[in-house]
Enzyme design. Structure first.
Site, PDB file in Angstrom:
ATOM      1  N   SER A 151       0.816  -1.216   0.000  1.00 42.65           N
ATOM      2  CA  SER A 151       0.000   0.000   0.000  1.00 42.65           C
ATOM      3  C   SER A 151       0.855   1.273   0.000  1.00 42.65           C
ATOM      4  O   SER A 151       1.868   1.355   0.677  1.00 42.65           O
ATOM      5  CB  SER A 151      -0.888   0.013   1.245  1.00 42.65           C
ATOM      6  OG  SER A 151      -1.577   1.231   1.300  1.00 42.65           O
ATOM      7  N   SER A 164      -0.722   4.136   0.758  1.00 44.05           N
ATOM      8  CA  SER A 164      -1.611   5.092   1.445  1.00 44.05           C
ATOM      9  C   SER A 164      -0.921   5.841   2.581  1.00 44.05           C
ATOM     10  O   SER A 164      -1.130   7.042   2.760  1.00 44.05           O
ATOM     11  CB  SER A 164      -2.841   4.362   1.991  1.00 44.05           C
ATOM     12  OG  SER A 164      -3.592   3.898   0.913  1.00 44.05           O
ATOM     13  N   THR A 222     -10.089  -0.963   2.553  1.00 40.76           N
ATOM     14  CA  THR A 222      -9.799  -1.551   1.245  1.00 40.76           C
ATOM     15  C   THR A 222     -10.189  -3.025   1.232  1.00 40.76           C
ATOM     16  O   THR A 222     -10.818  -3.518   2.180  1.00 40.76           O
ATOM     17  CB  THR A 222      -8.333  -1.282   0.823  1.00 40.76           C
ATOM     18  OG1 THR A 222      -8.187  -1.696  -0.537  1.00 40.76           O
ATOM     19  CG2 THR A 222      -7.321  -2.004   1.687  1.00 40.76           C
ATOM     20  N   LYS A 235     -14.881  -3.249   1.866  1.00 34.46           N
ATOM     21  CA  LYS A 235     -15.617  -2.027   1.497  1.00 34.46           C
ATOM     22  C   LYS A 235     -17.130  -2.189   1.638  1.00 34.46           C
ATOM     23  O   LYS A 235     -17.841  -1.211   1.844  1.00 34.46           O
ATOM     24  CB  LYS A 235     -15.261  -1.609   0.067  1.00 34.46           C
ATOM     25  CG  LYS A 235     -13.848  -1.049  -0.045  1.00 34.46           C
ATOM     26  CD  LYS A 235     -13.539  -0.529  -1.428  1.00 34.46           C
ATOM     27  CE  LYS A 235     -12.078  -0.121  -1.515  1.00 34.46           C
ATOM     28  NZ  LYS A 235     -11.697   0.457  -2.781  1.00 34.46           N
ATOM     29  N   GLY A 295     -14.453  -6.580 -15.008  1.00 31.65           N
ATOM     30  CA  GLY A 295     -14.546  -6.899 -13.582  1.00 31.65           C
ATOM     31  C   GLY A 295     -15.890  -6.485 -13.013  1.00 31.65           C
ATOM     32  O   GLY A 295     -16.580  -5.612 -13.581  1.00 31.65           O
ATOM     33  N   GLY A 354     -15.958  -4.037  -6.372  1.00 34.55           N
ATOM     34  CA  GLY A 354     -16.302  -2.700  -5.895  1.00 34.55           C
ATOM     35  C   GLY A 354     -15.785  -1.603  -6.826  1.00 34.55           C
ATOM     36  O   GLY A 354     -16.495  -0.621  -7.100  1.00 34.55           O
ATOM     37  N   TYR A 389      -1.759   0.376 -10.250  1.00 34.80           N
ATOM     38  CA  TYR A 389      -0.650   1.345 -10.242  1.00 34.80           C
ATOM     39  C   TYR A 389       0.669   0.677  -9.889  1.00 34.80           C
ATOM     40  O   TYR A 389       1.697   1.338  -9.773  1.00 34.80           O
ATOM     41  CB  TYR A 389      -0.938   2.516  -9.279  1.00 34.80           C
ATOM     42  CG  TYR A 389      -1.469   2.065  -7.948  1.00 34.80           C
ATOM     43  CD1 TYR A 389      -0.620   1.638  -6.945  1.00 34.80           C
ATOM     44  CD2 TYR A 389      -2.835   2.020  -7.724  1.00 34.80           C
ATOM     45  CE1 TYR A 389      -1.115   1.178  -5.741  1.00 34.80           C
ATOM     46  CE2 TYR A 389      -3.354   1.561  -6.510  1.00 34.80           C
ATOM     47  CZ  TYR A 389      -2.477   1.148  -5.530  1.00 34.80           C
ATOM     48  OH  TYR A 389      -2.967   0.682  -4.329  1.00 34.80           O
TER      49      TYR A 389
HETATM   50  P1  NAP Z   1     -12.303  -7.144  -6.295  1.00 36.35           P
HETATM   51  O1  NAP Z   1     -13.517  -6.816  -5.534  1.00 36.35           O
HETATM   52  O2  NAP Z   1     -11.462  -8.272  -5.898  1.00 36.35           O
HETATM   53  O3  NAP Z   1     -12.818  -7.261  -7.814  1.00 36.35           O
HETATM   54  C1  NAP Z   1     -12.045  -7.502  -8.855  1.00 36.35           C
HETATM   55  C2  NAP Z   1     -12.914  -8.109  -9.975  1.00 36.35           C
HETATM   56  O4  NAP Z   1     -11.971  -8.502 -10.918  1.00 36.35           O
HETATM   57  C3  NAP Z   1     -13.659  -9.352  -9.539  1.00 36.35           C
HETATM   58  O5  NAP Z   1     -14.963  -9.031  -9.227  1.00 36.35           O
HETATM   59  C4  NAP Z   1     -13.559 -10.264 -10.755  1.00 36.35           C
HETATM   60  O6  NAP Z   1     -14.669 -10.065 -11.602  1.00 36.35           O
HETATM   61  C5  NAP Z   1     -12.337  -9.746 -11.482  1.00 36.35           C
HETATM   62  N1  NAP Z   1     -11.213 -10.651 -11.291  1.00 36.35           N
HETATM   63  C6  NAP Z   1     -10.605 -11.026 -10.145  1.00 36.35           C
HETATM   64  N2  NAP Z   1      -9.606 -11.895 -10.387  1.00 36.35           N
HETATM   65  C7  NAP Z   1      -9.576 -12.066 -11.725  1.00 36.35           C
HETATM   66  C8  NAP Z   1      -8.787 -12.853 -12.602  1.00 36.35           C
HETATM   67  N3  NAP Z   1      -7.789 -13.632 -12.142  1.00 36.35           N
HETATM   68  N4  NAP Z   1      -9.038 -12.791 -13.926  1.00 36.35           N
HETATM   69  C9  NAP Z   1     -10.024 -12.000 -14.413  1.00 36.35           C
HETATM   70  N5  NAP Z   1     -10.817 -11.246 -13.620  1.00 36.35           N
HETATM   71  C10 NAP Z   1     -10.591 -11.272 -12.305  1.00 36.35           C
HETATM   72  O7  NAP Z   1     -11.323  -5.937  -6.337  1.00 36.35           O
HETATM   73  P2  NAP Z   1     -11.627  -4.385  -6.409  1.00 36.35           P
HETATM   74  O8  NAP Z   1     -11.699  -3.837  -5.054  1.00 36.35           O
HETATM   75  O9  NAP Z   1     -12.767  -4.104  -7.315  1.00 36.35           O
HETATM   76  O10 NAP Z   1     -10.259  -3.894  -7.065  1.00 36.35           O
HETATM   77  C11 NAP Z   1      -9.906  -4.230  -8.367  1.00 36.35           C
HETATM   78  C12 NAP Z   1      -8.549  -3.648  -8.697  1.00 36.35           C
HETATM   79  O11 NAP Z   1      -8.582  -2.243  -8.554  1.00 36.35           O
HETATM   80  C13 NAP Z   1      -7.420  -4.123  -7.775  1.00 36.35           C
HETATM   81  O12 NAP Z   1      -6.303  -4.393  -8.586  1.00 36.35           O
HETATM   82  C14 NAP Z   1      -7.158  -2.933  -6.889  1.00 36.35           C
HETATM   83  O13 NAP Z   1      -5.809  -2.893  -6.463  1.00 36.35           O
HETATM   84  C15 NAP Z   1      -7.469  -1.799  -7.810  1.00 36.35           C
HETATM   85  N6  NAP Z   1      -7.872  -0.562  -7.125  1.00 36.35           N
HETATM   86  C16 NAP Z   1      -7.230   0.585  -7.439  1.00 36.35           C
HETATM   87  C17 NAP Z   1      -7.601   1.763  -6.820  1.00 36.35           C
HETATM   88  C18 NAP Z   1      -6.863   3.034  -7.161  1.00 36.35           C
HETATM   89  O14 NAP Z   1      -7.007   3.981  -6.409  1.00 36.35           O
HETATM   90  N7  NAP Z   1      -6.148   3.097  -8.244  1.00 36.35           N
HETATM   91  C19 NAP Z   1      -8.649   1.788  -5.895  1.00 36.35           C
HETATM   92  C20 NAP Z   1      -9.295   0.594  -5.630  1.00 36.35           C
HETATM   93  C21 NAP Z   1      -8.905  -0.584  -6.232  1.00 36.35           C
HETATM   94  P3  NAP Z   1     -15.387 -11.313 -12.326  1.00 36.35           P
HETATM   95  O15 NAP Z   1     -15.339 -12.444 -11.340  1.00 36.35           O
HETATM   96  O16 NAP Z   1     -16.765 -10.803 -12.554  1.00 36.35           O
HETATM   97  O17 NAP Z   1     -14.642 -11.595 -13.575  1.00 36.35           O
END
Ligand code: NAP
Length: 410
Positions: free
Chosen positions: A13, A15, A52, A56, A116, A119, A196
């Site tokens: 992180s 943060s 995180t 969430k 995806g 969240g 990132y």
């Molecule tokens: P999450 O709840 O784990 O969701 C990720 C989604 O990605 C899942 O619902 C799944 O959708 C898909 N997924 C997971 N593993 C996968 C795989 N191996 N192959 C293909 N699809 C896959 O995570 P999240 O909180 O939404 O975060 C997603 C990403 O955003 C993370 O990498 C996180 O680090 C990043 N993020 C960045 C920021 C920022 O400020 N830049 C903020 C928050 C999160 P399906 O099952 O429907 O395919």
């Protein structure tokens, strides 16, 4: 705890760094197990927290008040404790909006695919709809009433204008993975990747190779943190502060990679630059010597160039994932396109362009130990250096002047 971040695993992180740069409060990274979340949220021993993965949604039942935005998205990433009353909000929405606006990628009237269903994908859906997209289509590994499959995305929606990756696919350490192939998306104007780490994912590099704009998630990360800090402190924080912190973090994470002909001054300039910017320095040729346990001339004479190039690719893959390091490369490092992509994952590539007449042959460089060899190499490699580089810098008389020229581009 005063302020901090809760999540299940927080080893990478940024943060703490972002919040502490503001200087308003202390900020801790607090790993909370699923079994311990109930105790943590009912004890309320904090003034303000960010939330995180994977909590969430899980924190919502513990909140007394929740903003309309967080309610609409169904996820909370910021909680303030006002005398025992917990108020939840979602600053990912504002962070995502800021990222898209910064990227310059047009959303209004466009067809957008969101990869995806977690969240972040939900937040992206809300932001992109509010920015006036003509259609927003969610892509999932599991087809449902609200999401199409990846197969359908590449058969029915190849006319998409923008792809936004909201999956963890491509994130460190699995940086060779991409969530979707861009091969047949002929209409694509932009790719936004919420990841990132690395700064440039495989998906982003694939996009740029096709001349398509691509932006990573770092600005979102900084912007959502600043918006959370505004909620924690009740103070308005200017856009200049957001941009300054973003630049500071980017500079700390981004490598400066020097490529160019043998004898163009990469090592000397690299060491000068590293000293001036207080950054670590590595030389990939030195890493190869260390790995092989012998000098480069000996590797060439005993095992041949191909063996050397394989070792070089291994070393470059490792060096490419460093952060905030000045990396000087061997003259042939960019001959393999995969090496260039590794170096670009976290780096900006500078080609040190020294006129061929100034390149001096030396015995320790097997491919550049004679003037004629250097001239022949130069003819072949010049376009390769230009194609690999983000920026070409003419080499000045002193390493300090060349380092200054590079610093002007940072
Ligand atoms: P999450 O709840 O784990 O969701 C990720 C989604 O990605 C899942 O619902 C799944 O959708 C898909 N997924 C997971 N593993 C996968 C795989 N191996 N192959 C293909 N699809 C896959 O995570 P999240 O909180 O939404 O975060 C997603 C990403 O955003 C993370 O990498 C996180 O680090 C990043 N993020 C960045 C920021 C920022 O400020 N830049 C903020 C928050 C999160 P399906 O099952 O429907 O395919």
């Amino acid at each position: 705890m005063d302020h901090g971040l809760i999540g299940e695993h927080l080893p990478h992180s940024f943060s703490k760094e972002i919040h502490e740069k503001l200087g308003y409060y202390g900020y801790e990274l607090c790993e909370v197990s699923r079994d311990d979340l109930h105790r943590f949220m009912t004890e309320r021993d904090f003034r303000g927290i960010n939330v995180t993965i994977p909590y969430k949604e899980a924190v919502i039942p513990y909140l007394h008040e929740i903003s309309d935005r967080a309610k609409k998205i169904g996820a909370v990433n910021t909680v303030v404790n006002k005398n025992g009353v917990l108020y939840g909000d979602n600053t990912d929405y504002g962070g995502m909006t800021a990222l898209i606006l910064k990227s310059g990628i047009e959303i209004k009237g466009k067809k957008v695919l969101i990869l995806g269903t977690g969240g972040t994908a939900k937040t992206a859906h809300a932001v992109i709809s509010d920015l006036g997209a003509a259609s927003v289509i969610t892509v999932s590994r599991t087809k449902s009433d609200t999401a199409i499959s990846y197969g359908e995305a590449v058969s029915l929606h190849l006319d998409a204008d923008v792809i936004l990756n909201a999956t963890p696919v491509g994130m460190f350490p699995s940086t060779d993975a991409a969530p979707i192939s861009l091969d047949s998306f002929n209409n694509l104007l932009g790719v936004i990747d919420v990841i990132y780490n690395p700064l440039n994912t495989r998906l982003m590099l694939d996009a740029r190779e096709r001349g398509i704009k691509a932006e990573n998630g770092l600005y979102m990360l900084v912007a959502q943190a600043i918006l959370a800090a505004e909620i924690f402190t009740g103070k308005k924080i200017s856009a200049e502060i957001t941009n300054r912190i973003y630049r500071d973090i980017l500079q700390k994470k981004q490598n400066i990679v020097l490529v160019g002909m043998p004898g163009s001054g990469k090592s000397t300039v690299g060491k000068t630059l590293a000293a001036e910017l207080s950054m670590p320095f590595v030389d990939t040729d030195e890493l190869i010597v260390k790995k092989a346990g012998m000098e480069i001339t000996e590797i060439f004479s005993r095992f041949g160039e191909e063996y050397f190039r394989d070792l070089e690719s291994e070393v470059i893959k490792e060096a490419g994932l460093l952060n905030g390091t000045v990396i000087s490369t061997g003259g042939g490092a960019v001959l393999r396109r995969k090496n260039v992509n590794e170096l670009k994952k976290n780096g900006k590539i500078f080609f040190l362009d020294r006129p061929v007449s100034e390149l001096i042959p030396t015995d320790d460089r097997p491919l550049a130990d004679k003037k004629e060899k250097i001239e022949a190499l130069y003819g072949v490699r010049y376009p390769i250096y230009c194609a690999a580089a983000d920026i070409t810098v003419g080499v000045s008389e002193t390493p300090e002047n060349t380092a200054d020229a590079i610093k002007r581009f940072l």
